[in-house]
Structure formats: C-alpha cells, structure tokens
Design a protein around this motif. Structure first.
Motif, PDB file in Angstrom:
ATOM      1  N   THR A   1       0.856  -1.174   0.000  1.00  0.00           N
ATOM      2  CA  THR A   1       0.000   0.000   0.000  1.00  0.00           C
ATOM      3  C   THR A   1       0.899   1.233   0.000  1.00  0.00           C
ATOM      4  OG1 THR A   1      -1.631  -1.213   1.280  1.00  0.00           O
ATOM      5  CG2 THR A   1      -1.885   1.172   1.191  1.00  0.00           C
ATOM      6  N   PRO A   2       0.893   2.012  -1.071  1.00  0.00           N
ATOM      7  CA  PRO A   2       1.762   3.194  -1.145  1.00  0.00           C
ATOM      8  C   PRO A   2       1.466   4.186  -0.030  1.00  0.00           C
ATOM      9  CG  PRO A   2       0.623   2.818  -3.236  1.00  0.00           C
ATOM     10  CD  PRO A   2       0.067   1.858  -2.240  1.00  0.00           C
ATOM     11  N   GLY A   3       2.514   4.763   0.517  1.00  0.00           N
ATOM     12  CA  GLY A   3       2.361   5.830   1.484  1.00  0.00           C
ATOM     13  C   GLY A   3       2.154   5.377   2.921  1.00  0.00           C
TER      14      GLY A   3
ATOM     15  N   SER B   1       7.497   5.487  -0.630  1.00  0.00           N
ATOM     16  CA  SER B   1       6.808   6.165  -1.734  1.00  0.00           C
ATOM     17  C   SER B   1       6.376   7.558  -1.299  1.00  0.00           C
ATOM     18  CB  SER B   1       5.604   5.362  -2.183  1.00  0.00           C
ATOM     19  OG  SER B   1       4.679   5.253  -1.126  1.00  0.00           O
ATOM     20  N   ARG B   2       6.168   8.407  -2.264  1.00  0.00           N
ATOM     21  CA  ARG B   2       5.699   9.771  -2.004  1.00  0.00           C
ATOM     22  C   ARG B   2       4.377   9.983  -2.712  1.00  0.00           C
ATOM     23  NH1 ARG B   2      11.272  12.929  -3.411  1.00  0.00           N
ATOM     24  NH2 ARG B   2      12.540  11.818  -1.917  1.00  0.00           N
ATOM     25  N   ALA B   3       3.545  10.798  -2.122  1.00  0.00           N
ATOM     26  CA  ALA B   3       2.261  11.122  -2.765  1.00  0.00           C
ATOM     27  C   ALA B   3       2.526  11.939  -4.025  1.00  0.00           C
ATOM     28  CB  ALA B   3       1.371  11.907  -1.804  1.00  0.00           C
ATOM     29  N   ALA B   4       1.750  11.678  -5.067  1.00  0.00           N
ATOM     30  CA  ALA B   4       1.930  12.395  -6.336  1.00  0.00           C
ATOM     31  C   ALA B   4       1.276  13.736  -6.285  1.00  0.00           C
ATOM     32  CB  ALA B   4       1.354  11.568  -7.480  1.00  0.00           C
TER      33      ALA B   4
END
Length: 51
Positions: free
Chosen positions: A41-43, A48-51
């Motif tokens: 799960t991103p973030g 990972s960084r939010a787009a």
C-alpha cells in the motif's frame, strides 16, 4: 524417454488457501514450493511519495 506431455502434466500451480490443503492432498497433490502473499500500500510507512 520422457515426453513433453509427461513434463507438462507433472506440475500444476494452484492458488488456494491453507484450508484447501487437505482436499488437494486427498486428490494426490503435494506441495513443492509455497509463496507468501504481500499487499503493498503506497504511502503507509514505505518509501513512496504522494503524487
């Protein structure tokens, strides 16, 4: 001599839960390798960084 049909029918990949193991063993199957499912799960604490 081993035929292609023998090789192709020697293995079957089954994606099933642990609850299915007794049924598959009764049918004559046996586990060779197993996998561990993973859901990324991103973030959530990852890199990972939010787009």
């Amino acid at each position: 001599m081993v035929s292609t049909a023998d090789i192709l029918t020697a293995f079957l990949q089954v994606d099933a839960s642990v609850a299915s193991e007794p049924v598959l063993r009764r049918l004559g199957f046996r586990a060779i390798p197993t996998t561990t499912p993973f859901v990324w799960t991103p973030g959530e604490g990852g890199h990972s960084r939010a787009a």
